[in-house]
Design a protein around this motif. Sequence first.
Motif, PDB file in Angstrom:
ATOM      1  N   HIS A  86       0.865  -1.180   0.000  1.00  9.51           N
ATOM      2  CA  HIS A  86       0.000   0.000   0.000  1.00  9.51           C
ATOM      3  C   HIS A  86       0.899   1.226   0.000  1.00  9.51           C
ATOM      4  N   ILE A  87       0.897   1.951  -1.113  1.00  9.13           N
ATOM      5  CA  ILE A  87       1.818   3.062  -1.308  1.00  9.13           C
ATOM      6  C   ILE A  87       1.037   4.368  -1.408  1.00  9.13           C
ATOM      7  N   SER A  88       1.552   5.393  -0.759  1.00 12.08           N
ATOM      8  CA  SER A  88       0.938   6.722  -0.837  1.00 12.08           C
ATOM      9  C   SER A  88       1.499   7.481  -2.032  1.00 12.08           C
ATOM     10  N   PHE A  89       0.614   8.216  -2.696  1.00  8.59           N
ATOM     11  CA  PHE A  89       1.015   9.077  -3.807  1.00  8.59           C
ATOM     12  C   PHE A  89       0.783  10.518  -3.371  1.00  8.59           C
ATOM     13  N   PRO A  90       1.773  11.383  -3.504  1.00  3.36           N
ATOM     14  CA  PRO A  90       1.692  12.703  -2.864  1.00  3.36           C
ATOM     15  C   PRO A  90       0.692  13.678  -3.472  1.00  3.36           C
ATOM     16  N   ASP A  91       0.257  13.441  -4.701  1.00  6.65           N
ATOM     17  CA  ASP A  91      -0.625  14.406  -5.360  1.00  6.65           C
ATOM     18  C   ASP A  91      -2.095  14.055  -5.139  1.00  6.65           C
ATOM     19  N   PRO A  92      -2.966  15.047  -5.066  1.00 10.90           N
ATOM     20  CA  PRO A  92      -4.404  14.767  -4.944  1.00 10.90           C
ATOM     21  C   PRO A  92      -4.971  14.263  -6.264  1.00 10.90           C
ATOM     22  N   MET A  93      -6.100  13.574  -6.181  1.00 10.91           N
ATOM     23  CA  MET A  93      -6.761  13.093  -7.389  1.00 10.91           C
ATOM     24  C   MET A  93      -7.678  14.193  -7.924  1.00 10.91           C
ATOM     25  N   PRO A  94      -7.446  14.662  -9.150  1.00  9.73           N
ATOM     26  CA  PRO A  94      -8.280  15.742  -9.704  1.00  9.73           C
ATOM     27  C   PRO A  94      -9.723  15.291  -9.918  1.00  9.73           C
ATOM     28  N   ASP A  95     -10.632  16.242  -9.869  1.00 11.83           N
ATOM     29  CA  ASP A  95     -12.037  15.948 -10.157  1.00 11.83           C
ATOM     30  C   ASP A  95     -12.282  15.826 -11.655  1.00 11.83           C
ATOM     31  N   ASN A  96     -11.508  16.566 -12.442  1.00 12.08           N
ATOM     32  CA  ASN A  96     -11.645  16.518 -13.893  1.00 12.08           C
ATOM     33  C   ASN A  96     -11.134  15.186 -14.426  1.00 12.08           C
ATOM     34  N   TRP A  97     -11.929  14.557 -15.318  1.00 13.06           N
ATOM     35  CA  TRP A  97     -11.585  13.220 -15.789  1.00 13.06           C
ATOM     36  C   TRP A  97     -10.284  13.198 -16.584  1.00 13.06           C
ATOM     37  N   ALA A  98     -10.059  14.187 -17.438  1.00 13.72           N
ATOM     38  CA  ALA A  98      -8.843  14.210 -18.253  1.00 13.72           C
ATOM     39  C   ALA A  98      -7.598  14.331 -17.371  1.00 13.72           C
ATOM     40  N   ASP A  99      -7.655  15.198 -16.372  1.00 11.19           N
ATOM     41  CA  ASP A  99      -6.513  15.354 -15.462  1.00 11.19           C
ATOM     42  C   ASP A  99      -6.336  14.117 -14.591  1.00 11.19           C
ATOM     43  N   ARG A 101      -6.867  11.009 -15.465  1.00 15.12           N
ATOM     44  CA  ARG A 101      -6.196   9.968 -16.250  1.00 15.12           C
ATOM     45  C   ARG A 101      -4.683  10.155 -16.220  1.00 15.12           C
ATOM     46  N   LEU A 102      -4.228  11.388 -16.326  1.00 15.79           N
ATOM     47  CA  LEU A 102      -2.793  11.652 -16.317  1.00 15.79           C
ATOM     48  C   LEU A 102      -2.192  11.380 -14.940  1.00 15.79           C
ATOM     49  N   THR A 103      -2.929  11.717 -13.891  1.00 12.28           N
ATOM     50  CA  THR A 103      -2.444  11.444 -12.536  1.00 12.28           C
ATOM     51  C   THR A 103      -2.350   9.944 -12.291  1.00 12.28           C
ATOM     52  N   GLU A 104      -3.363   9.195 -12.716  1.00  6.28           N
ATOM     53  CA  GLU A 104      -3.341   7.743 -12.542  1.00  6.28           C
ATOM     54  C   GLU A 104      -2.199   7.109 -13.335  1.00  6.28           C
ATOM     55  N   ALA A 105      -1.867   7.681 -14.484  1.00  8.82           N
ATOM     56  CA  ALA A 105      -0.753   7.152 -15.275  1.00  8.82           C
ATOM     57  C   ALA A 105       0.558   7.271 -14.505  1.00  8.82           C
ATOM     58  N   ARG A 106       0.775   8.406 -13.852  1.00  8.50           N
ATOM     59  CA  ARG A 106       1.998   8.574 -13.061  1.00  8.50           C
ATOM     60  C   ARG A 106       2.007   7.655 -11.847  1.00  8.50           C
ATOM     61  N   MET A 107       0.834   7.360 -11.311  1.00  7.92           N
ATOM     62  CA  MET A 107       0.746   6.426 -10.190  1.00  7.92           C
ATOM     63  C   MET A 107       1.134   5.015 -10.634  1.00  7.92           C
ATOM     64  N   ARG A 108       0.713   4.632 -11.816  1.00  2.00           N
ATOM     65  CA  ARG A 108       0.991   3.274 -12.299  1.00  2.00           C
ATOM     66  C   ARG A 108       2.474   3.041 -12.557  1.00  2.00           C
ATOM     67  N   GLU A 278     -19.434   5.886 -10.581  1.00  6.08           N
ATOM     68  CA  GLU A 278     -18.991   6.633  -9.419  1.00  6.08           C
ATOM     69  C   GLU A 278     -20.104   7.549  -8.925  1.00  6.08           C
ATOM     70  N   ALA A 279     -20.037   7.866  -7.651  1.00 10.98           N
ATOM     71  CA  ALA A 279     -20.932   8.873  -7.097  1.00 10.98           C
ATOM     72  C   ALA A 279     -20.387  10.259  -7.451  1.00 10.98           C
ATOM     73  N   ARG A 280     -21.148  11.272  -7.164  1.00  8.69           N
ATOM     74  CA  ARG A 280     -20.651  12.631  -7.367  1.00  8.69           C
ATOM     75  C   ARG A 280     -19.379  12.836  -6.550  1.00  8.69           C
ATOM     76  N   HIS A 281     -18.465  13.630  -7.089  1.00  8.84           N
ATOM     77  CA  HIS A 281     -17.188  13.811  -6.409  1.00  8.84           C
ATOM     78  C   HIS A 281     -17.341  14.478  -5.047  1.00  8.84           C
ATOM     79  N   ASP A 282     -18.453  15.204  -4.844  1.00  2.03           N
ATOM     80  CA  ASP A 282     -18.652  15.896  -3.575  1.00  2.03           C
ATOM     81  C   ASP A 282     -19.595  15.140  -2.639  1.00  2.03           C
ATOM     82  N   SER A 283     -19.955  13.896  -3.008  1.00  6.93           N
ATOM     83  CA  SER A 283     -20.840  13.120  -2.141  1.00  6.93           C
ATOM     84  C   SER A 283     -20.066  12.580  -0.947  1.00  6.93           C
ATOM     85  N   LYS A 284     -20.768  12.339   0.150  1.00 10.00           N
ATOM     86  CA  LYS A 284     -20.139  11.856   1.373  1.00 10.00           C
ATOM     87  C   LYS A 284     -20.828  10.573   1.827  1.00 10.00           C
ATOM     88  N   PHE A 285     -20.026   9.619   2.256  1.00 13.33           N
ATOM     89  CA  PHE A 285     -20.567   8.383   2.810  1.00 13.33           C
ATOM     90  C   PHE A 285     -19.623   7.934   3.907  1.00 13.33           C
TER      91      PHE A 285
END
Length: 302
Positions: A86-99, A101-108, A278-285
């Motif tokens: 289980h590894i932490s990635f320092p950047d937040p996950m963007p709400d925008n789908w295009a951004d 995808r690029l963040t997930e690519a760097r994570m992989r 996915e649920a809305r990005h601002d939803s809480k559970f």
Amino acid sequence: MRAHWIIERVQREQRLQYGVRTPRRLIVVTPTYVRTFQALHLTSLLHTLLLVPYPLTWLVIEAAPAGDSSNDTTTLLARSGLPFLHISFPDPMPDNWADRRLTEARMRLRALRMDGVVVFADDSNVHSMELFDEAQKVKWVGAVSVGILAHSGRSGAGESELSEEAKSPVPIQGPACNSSGDLVGWHIYNPLPHTGATFVGAAKTMLRAKMEWAGFVLNSRLLWREAEGKPEWVRDLDAIGKVGEQIENPLVLLKDASFVEPLGNCGKKVLLWWLRIEARHDSKFPPGLVYETFVLIIVVLV
């Protein structure tokens, strides 16, 4: 229970006789981030991985801008019984789908330093067991067909439009081969309505942004500097992503994509389904929510 034991024993004997004699370790890479459906998706994926008959390590990379991974994710992984990192990635996950995808690519890319066959298993995808069988066949880099379960999102569409959408072909991303089984091009997802997949020949410029990581399997030694027999058509991993280059899919790692090995009967079999529910990005559970009282609902069918 005895019937299950007999079936398991028969399947084990079949794998010993007809399966892979010396299986390689699978490095299953899953980028994730804290959200409403995170536990739902990870739980589904871990039950899939529990059925894989090969040694594997589950590498879960979680976006954790605060520096610490989610305790709930750590607890879920610890209870899975699977070997995991289980590894932490320092950047937040963007709400925008295009951004995103690029963040997930760097994570992989974090997984490409480990030794094994890398399978990119997104937490919300649905995987066939045959995918992991095909991964054992990869020499350097392989590609499988991915079914894209997408929706137009037009909530106000009329009945005729919905009927037309239902008749449209299911989009497929994957390799395209000739009658000899050689790679000649790609089927890529076309987001335009009613178009399904678009064929792109090997001689044409491919829109790499449309290719999903989940459709590729890699031998991690492909990018090692001192790997024995490393092909010349592979780029240096340390040089990738510099000077503003966007890392959009594994084909960016190659100098020549024609060397990709088509898997799954040369792409004729869909081995996983790309699903984005996915649920809305601002939803809480609240995590760990437990209902102590239940409401009995009786439905009478007339």
